[in-house]
Design a protein around this motif. Structure first.
Motif, PDB file in Angstrom:
ATOM      1  N   GLY A   1       0.795  -1.221   0.000  1.00 22.07           N
ATOM      2  CA  GLY A   1       0.000   0.000   0.000  1.00 22.07           C
ATOM      3  C   GLY A   1       0.823   1.263   0.000  1.00 22.07           C
ATOM      4  O   GLY A   1       0.313   2.343  -0.347  1.00 22.07           O
ATOM      5  N   GLY A   2       2.101   1.144   0.367  1.00 18.18           N
ATOM      6  CA  GLY A   2       2.963   2.329   0.393  1.00 18.18           C
ATOM      7  C   GLY A   2       3.959   2.374  -0.739  1.00 18.18           C
ATOM      8  O   GLY A   2       4.921   3.155  -0.690  1.00 18.18           O
ATOM      9  N   GLU A   3       3.747   1.561  -1.770  1.00 21.80           N
ATOM     10  CA  GLU A   3       4.700   1.511  -2.887  1.00 21.80           C
ATOM     11  C   GLU A   3       4.736   2.805  -3.687  1.00 21.80           C
ATOM     12  O   GLU A   3       3.692   3.390  -3.998  1.00 21.80           O
ATOM     13  CB  GLU A   3       4.345   0.370  -3.833  1.00 21.80           C
ATOM     14  CG  GLU A   3       4.644  -1.012  -3.280  1.00 21.80           C
ATOM     15  CD  GLU A   3       4.304  -2.110  -4.264  1.00 21.80           C
ATOM     16  OE1 GLU A   3       4.540  -3.283  -3.932  1.00 21.80           O
ATOM     17  OE2 GLU A   3       3.796  -1.803  -5.381  1.00 21.80           O
ATOM     18  N   GLN A   4       5.942   3.223  -4.004  1.00 24.69           N
ATOM     19  CA  GLN A   4       6.151   4.298  -4.979  1.00 24.69           C
ATOM     20  C   GLN A   4       6.590   3.606  -6.264  1.00 24.69           C
ATOM     21  O   GLN A   4       7.638   2.961  -6.303  1.00 24.69           O
ATOM     22  CB  GLN A   4       7.198   5.286  -4.454  1.00 24.69           C
ATOM     23  CG  GLN A   4       6.759   5.974  -3.173  1.00 24.69           C
ATOM     24  CD  GLN A   4       7.775   6.953  -2.630  1.00 24.69           C
ATOM     25  OE1 GLN A   4       8.792   7.250  -3.272  1.00 24.69           O
ATOM     26  NE2 GLN A   4       7.516   7.471  -1.441  1.00 24.69           N
ATOM     27  N   ARG A   5       5.804   3.737  -7.308  1.00 24.70           N
ATOM     28  CA  ARG A   5       5.913   2.861  -8.474  1.00 24.70           C
ATOM     29  C   ARG A   5       6.315   3.591  -9.745  1.00 24.70           C
ATOM     30  O   ARG A   5       6.037   4.771  -9.917  1.00 24.70           O
ATOM     31  CB  ARG A   5       4.582   2.150  -8.706  1.00 24.70           C
ATOM     32  CG  ARG A   5       4.103   1.324  -7.534  1.00 24.70           C
ATOM     33  CD  ARG A   5       2.676   0.870  -7.705  1.00 24.70           C
ATOM     34  NE  ARG A   5       2.232   0.018  -6.596  1.00 24.70           N
ATOM     35  CZ  ARG A   5       0.988  -0.353  -6.383  1.00 24.70           C
ATOM     36  NH1 ARG A   5       0.031   0.058  -7.225  1.00 24.70           N
ATOM     37  NH2 ARG A   5       0.676  -1.130  -5.366  1.00 24.70           N
ATOM     38  N   ILE A   6       6.935   2.806 -10.639  1.00 23.87           N
ATOM     39  CA  ILE A   6       7.164   3.247 -12.015  1.00 23.87           C
ATOM     40  C   ILE A   6       6.659   2.115 -12.910  1.00 23.87           C
ATOM     41  O   ILE A   6       7.366   1.151 -13.180  1.00 23.87           O
ATOM     42  CB  ILE A   6       8.649   3.514 -12.307  1.00 23.87           C
ATOM     43  CG1 ILE A   6       9.283   4.408 -11.236  1.00 23.87           C
ATOM     44  CG2 ILE A   6       8.811   4.147 -13.694  1.00 23.87           C
ATOM     45  CD1 ILE A   6      10.783   4.576 -11.393  1.00 23.87           C
ATOM     46  N   PRO A   7       5.420   2.212 -13.382  1.00 23.60           N
ATOM     47  CA  PRO A   7       4.869   1.151 -14.226  1.00 23.60           C
ATOM     48  C   PRO A   7       5.107   1.437 -15.709  1.00 23.60           C
ATOM     49  O   PRO A   7       5.323   2.572 -16.121  1.00 23.60           O
ATOM     50  CB  PRO A   7       3.380   1.198 -13.899  1.00 23.60           C
ATOM     51  CG  PRO A   7       3.126   2.648 -13.574  1.00 23.60           C
ATOM     52  CD  PRO A   7       4.397   3.181 -12.955  1.00 23.60           C
ATOM     53  N   VAL A   8       5.043   0.374 -16.493  1.00 25.35           N
ATOM     54  CA  VAL A   8       5.117   0.477 -17.956  1.00 25.35           C
ATOM     55  C   VAL A   8       3.949  -0.328 -18.519  1.00 25.35           C
ATOM     56  O   VAL A   8       3.706  -1.463 -18.101  1.00 25.35           O
ATOM     57  CB  VAL A   8       6.455  -0.065 -18.492  1.00 25.35           C
ATOM     58  CG1 VAL A   8       6.452  -0.098 -20.021  1.00 25.35           C
ATOM     59  CG2 VAL A   8       7.614   0.777 -17.984  1.00 25.35           C
ATOM     60  N   ALA A   9       3.250   0.245 -19.493  1.00 20.65           N
ATOM     61  CA  ALA A   9       2.004  -0.349 -19.990  1.00 20.65           C
ATOM     62  C   ALA A   9       2.210  -1.356 -21.106  1.00 20.65           C
ATOM     63  O   ALA A   9       1.236  -1.927 -21.597  1.00 20.65           O
ATOM     64  CB  ALA A   9       1.055   0.754 -20.461  1.00 20.65           C
ATOM     65  N   THR A  10       3.446  -1.587 -21.538  1.00 19.58           N
ATOM     66  CA  THR A  10       3.694  -2.506 -22.648  1.00 19.58           C
ATOM     67  C   THR A  10       4.453  -3.725 -22.148  1.00 19.58           C
ATOM     68  O   THR A  10       5.474  -3.591 -21.462  1.00 19.58           O
ATOM     69  CB  THR A  10       4.516  -1.817 -23.751  1.00 19.58           C
ATOM     70  OG1 THR A  10       3.812  -0.647 -24.184  1.00 19.58           O
ATOM     71  CG2 THR A  10       4.725  -2.763 -24.928  1.00 19.58           C
ATOM     72  N   ALA A  11       3.976  -4.920 -22.523  1.00 17.00           N
ATOM     73  CA  ALA A  11       4.613  -6.147 -22.071  1.00 17.00           C
ATOM     74  C   ALA A  11       5.987  -6.319 -22.714  1.00 17.00           C
ATOM     75  O   ALA A  11       6.218  -5.898 -23.865  1.00 17.00           O
ATOM     76  CB  ALA A  11       3.733  -7.348 -22.388  1.00 17.00           C
ATOM     77  N   LEU A  12       6.899  -6.949 -21.989  1.00 21.76           N
ATOM     78  CA  LEU A  12       8.246  -7.215 -22.486  1.00 21.76           C
ATOM     79  C   LEU A  12       8.221  -8.400 -23.446  1.00 21.76           C
ATOM     80  O   LEU A  12       7.353  -9.271 -23.360  1.00 21.76           O
ATOM     81  CB  LEU A  12       9.188  -7.522 -21.317  1.00 21.76           C
ATOM     82  CG  LEU A  12       9.410  -6.384 -20.324  1.00 21.76           C
ATOM     83  CD1 LEU A  12      10.246  -6.859 -19.144  1.00 21.76           C
ATOM     84  CD2 LEU A  12      10.085  -5.191 -21.005  1.00 21.76           C
ATOM     85  N   PRO A  13       9.161  -8.451 -24.379  1.00 18.79           N
ATOM     86  CA  PRO A  13       9.199  -9.566 -25.333  1.00 18.79           C
ATOM     87  C   PRO A  13       9.706 -10.846 -24.671  1.00 18.79           C
ATOM     88  O   PRO A  13      10.478 -10.818 -23.721  1.00 18.79           O
ATOM     89  CB  PRO A  13      10.177  -9.069 -26.398  1.00 18.79           C
ATOM     90  CG  PRO A  13      11.083  -8.137 -25.657  1.00 18.79           C
ATOM     91  CD  PRO A  13      10.207  -7.454 -24.645  1.00 18.79           C
ATOM     92  N   VAL A  14       9.276 -11.990 -25.189  1.00 21.20           N
ATOM     93  CA  VAL A  14       9.723 -13.293 -24.716  1.00 21.20           C
ATOM     94  C   VAL A  14      10.648 -13.895 -25.768  1.00 21.20           C
ATOM     95  O   VAL A  14      10.371 -13.812 -26.967  1.00 21.20           O
ATOM     96  CB  VAL A  14       8.527 -14.225 -24.458  1.00 21.20           C
ATOM     97  CG1 VAL A  14       8.997 -15.635 -24.104  1.00 21.20           C
ATOM     98  CG2 VAL A  14       7.642 -13.659 -23.359  1.00 21.20           C
ATOM     99  N   GLY A  15      11.763 -14.456 -25.312  1.00 20.75           N
ATOM    100  CA  GLY A  15      12.691 -15.114 -26.226  1.00 20.75           C
ATOM    101  C   GLY A  15      13.631 -14.180 -26.944  1.00 20.75           C
ATOM    102  O   GLY A  15      14.352 -14.612 -27.844  1.00 20.75           O
TER     103      GLY A  15
END
Length: 817
Positions: free
Chosen positions: A223-237
């Motif tokens: 609940g106290g996280e300070q976040r940096i999110p990214v809306a695009t999924a990372l590639p696999v492989g």
């Protein structure tokens, strides 16, 4: 250092204390716990709260992890939790402390419930040891080896991860972390890295939060996280480079060199995490899915890099290239030599290598230690072994359980079988490993096992635990403690004393005596505690080592008291009990909260001395939670000592209690409310001639008075710090002792303006919500009595004894202006 049997025969002893023979070298002998009854006082108040916890706690929970590891039915019981959960690398240690607590409680009170629980647990442990014995020689399924691709480390996602050194991110207020990897499976919440002390205090980079990667840092849970999110999924492989930069209030998350997310309102930095020990690549503090990926590079910087620098710069704090081809060590190329370790998973449950093995997990950690695998990949396996063996020996010597000695002896034989085949150089390297090589007092229990069984092979085994370099330094009185983990090393010196008492070299005694002076004389706070962040700091640096909340680990105080008590037995000098008293009535009494609980021991991990700090209580399953169980169930073990010939009785602490001195046919009752009252009365029942020696506390030398049967006596303090009263004692004789409390100030060694206030033996702490040192211009010794007994006010500042177990904000030191 151990001489041959021809050079040093075992000490012959005619009497015993707490079930162990009295060493011939002792000049003062404590009484057994069952010879001393505590009378109502603050000590019984603290003790009774722990006893309530001991009565209520289910015995089957204490052995749940052992039964599970040995393949037995756990009977539906859950393990204690904390570090003693079902998967932790230290599981089993708390059970050993619990055994010691029960043994002490039984010896001190005679309550049947403690004996019944003690015997139940020992029986269960014997069943587990027998179950392991049926598997001796079975190869089991070995842990899968680390898979090196020639261009990276392939993490299977099944228990494999990389553990970085403890101090990796300590104190960083700006940082850049770069990791290059190829993700093989996009597992939700799987971690690229996770640094912290658990789910409430950590910073991590997950490769997928359900939408894309996310960086977060918190000191108060999710609940106290300070976040940096990214809306695009990372590639696999495909190869991908992830980077996080933290600079002031700005945090940025880069994907392949492009800023993909930012947070301009960051207030937390890695420094706010304290001194995290769980620094992992590929493992989550929350227990989320493991990372299934090939890790190619990892860099750590102490500044925020620009986007242009990210592609070519190499970490100045850590740089792991993962170009190894075998083994479990990941070399650090930064120049600092901070190698990391690969944890290769648990594998199947291998059978033990020798009969007698007993643990709450398979033998894997012990094998990995011999391969120099570092913490946190493994976590002090011999430390855990010591706690279990110590608890078993206490169950035998204090609880009269013969099976406990059989189990402990089997464990000792297994330890000897592992270590006797290793060269000295390998042992030295193992014991030098930070935390992984921590072994508690294994040399102590081995020396005790030699005494109890008569088998001197175990004394040889004790010698395998010599910490050769530090032992030699201390024997030569060379202080090299700076930077060493305090509680990793303190119990080693108690073991050295035990070995000396069994005929080993005098260097062991000299090393322990010199070590004690290095700590007590040069690294001790006003309440008796030592260490900053579990680590010894520089000699004579007290003011310079005070920080907000990481001073004075309670385990360190627990073990230092044992060393002081043992040194007093060898050299009966009051100075040992000046230290013992200070630590006992301040840090130890103050380490138990003044509240009732049958589900939580409510003891401290650390008892900090910085400005505006609070004590945190709880600690089920932790190291200090374990020693906290013992601290409060053996208060009577240092009040009274006798000479080996029973001609002298030492009174070292004025704790209200009754001594039954069977050898002289007398009972001595000590009445009073120490340390809340500055007087005590001793009453004799029976008749005998002996020398009664009363300790004169260093803080009461000018005011100490004595009356015998109402008649004032002339006080003459001996060189060893006692008043000696030699006479024929008869029933009804009364000795009245007064030791008036006065306010006095103690300055820190390295900064005389930083001071603490004491009242007699009691450390007084100022109650104030301020976060900086209080500035006090008036003479602190002019403080006037406060609203409650033992409290004082100086202007608008209230001072109270530290022994009051609350969690209010307090200041141990103030700035004298």
């Amino acid at each position: 250092m151990i001489p041959s049997p021809a050079d040093a025969a075992p000490a012959k002893c005619a009497t015993s204390v707490n079930g162990l023979p009295v060493p011939r070298s002792w000049r003062a002998v404590p009484f057994s716990l069952n010879q001393v009854d505590l009378a109502p006082s603050v000590f019984t108040e603290k003790r009774d709260r722990i006893l309530a916890y001991a009565r209520a706690y289910p015995a089957d929970r204490i052995v749940a992890n052992f039964r599970a590891a040995a393949g037995l039915d756990t009977l539906g019981a859950q393990p204690p939790g904390g570090w003693d959960d079902a998967t932790g690398n230290l599981r089993g240690h708390y059970s050993g402390h619990f055994l010691s607590m029960l043994a002490q409680a039984w010896a001190g009170t005679g309550e049947a419930v403690f004996k019944e629980k003690l015997d139940h647990i020992v029986t269960a442990l014997k069943q587990c040891q027998d179950a392991w014995a049926t598997q001796v020689g079975l190869p089991g399924t070995p842990p899968p080896p680390a898979t090196w691709t020639g261009g990276g480390l392939e993490l299977s996602g099944d228990g494999q991860y990389v553990g970085l050194p403890d101090a990796t991110i300590d104190g960083l207020t700006a940082a850049t972390i770069v990791i290059r990897l190829r993700i093989d499976e996009l597992r939700t919440w799987s971690r690229a890295f996770d640094f912290g002390v658990g789910p409430a205090v950590n910073m991590f980079l997950t490769i997928h939060d359900g939408t894309g990667p996310r960086f977060a840092i918190t000191t108060s849970g999710s609940g106290g996280e300070q976040r940096i999110p990214v809306a695009t999924a990372l590639p696999v492989g495909e190869p991908v480079t992830l980077a996080v930069t933290l600079d002031g209030q700005v945090g940025t998350l880069y994907v392949n060199g492009v800023a993909a997310g930012t947070n301009p309102a960051m207030t937390l930095t890695p420094a706010d995490l304290g001194a995290p020990k769980n620094n992992w690549i590929g493992r989550s503090q929350y227990g989320d899915a493991g990372l299934k990926a090939v890790v190619d590079e990892f860099h750590l910087f102490d500044r925020a890099l620009s986007a242009e620098e990210l592609a070519t710069a190499t970490g100045n704090l850590a740089w792991y290239r993962f170009d190894e081809t075998s083994g479990t060590t990941v070399a650090d190329s930064s120049g600092r030599g901070w190698d990391a370790a690969v944890v290769t998973g648990a594998g199947g449950p291998p059978g033990p290598s020798h009969a007698g093995f007993l643990a709450a997990y398979p033998e894997t950690q012990f094998i990995q230690l011999e391969q120099y695998v570092t913490y946190p990949a493994i976590w002090a396996p011999y430390y855990t072994c010591h706690k279990i063996m110590r608890g078993l020996l206490d169950a035998h010597t204090l609880g009269g359980n013969a099976t406990a000695l059989t189990v402990a002896r089997g464990m000792g034989e297994w330890v000897h079988s592992r270590l006797s085949r290793l060269p000295r150089e390998q042992l030295d390297r193992m014991w030098s490993l930070y935390i992984a090589g921590e072994y508690g007092g294994m040399n102590e229990v081995m020396a005790d096992l030699a005494t109890l069984t008569g088998d001197r092979t175990f004394l040889t085994t004790a010698g395998y635990f010599d910490n050769t370099k530090l032992l030699a330094d201390c024997a030569a009185d060379t202080d090299t403690l700076d930077g060493k983990h305090a509680n990793q090393h303190i119990p080693q010196f108690l073991g050295y004393l035990r070995m000396f008492e069994q005929g080993a070299s005098r260097d062991y005694r000299a090393a322990a005596a010199n070590f004690y002076e290095m700590v007590v004389g040069h690294r001790t706070y006003v309440h008796g505690g030592t260490g900053q962040g579990e680590v010894f700091r520089k000699r004579d640096v007290i003011a310079g080592s005070i920080v907000t909340s990481t001073n004075a680990e309670t385990c360190a105080a627990y073990n230092m008291l044992k060393v002081a008590r043992n040194l007093f037995a060898l050299t009966p000098d009051a100075r040992f009990f000046d230290y013992y008293e200070r630590t006992l009535v301040n840090q130890i009494l103050g380490s138990r909260r003044d509240a009732d609980s049958t589900t939580d021991p409510l003891v401290t991990y650390m008892l900090p001395v910085g400005p505006g700090v609070r004590r945190g209580y709880g600690n089920i399953g932790t190291c200090c939670g374990g020693t906290g169980l013992e601290n409060h169930t053996k208060y009577q073990d240092a009040v009274w000592f006798r000479s080996p010939d029973n001609g002298t009785l030492h009174v070292n602490l004025y704790i209200a209690s009754t001594l039954r001195w069977a050898e002289r046919g007398v009972t001595v009752t000590l009445a009073g409310d120490y340390p809340r009252s500055p007087s005590a009365t001793l009453t004799i029942t029976g008749r005998a001639r002996f020398d009664l020696r009363l300790r004169v506390p260093s803080w009461a030398r000018t005011d100490f008075t004595i009356k015998i049967n109402g008649k004032a006596q002339r006080v003459r303090v001996t060189e060893s710090g006692y008043v000696s009263l030699h006479r024929d004692w008869r029933t009804g004789d009364r000795v009245e002792v007064t030791f008036p409390f006065r306010l006095h100030v103690e300055q820190t060694i390295d900064d005389p303006s930083l001071q603490a206030l004491l009242y007699g033996p009691l450390t007084l702490v100022a109650k104030s919500a301020a976060t900086d040192y209080l500035q006090i211009s008036a003479d602190p010794t002019t403080a006037v009595p406060g609203p409650r007994p033992l409290t004082f006010t100086l202007g608008d500042v209230l001072f109270e004894p530290l022994l009051l177990g609350d969690n209010a904000v307090h200041h141990t030191y103030f700035r004298r202006t």
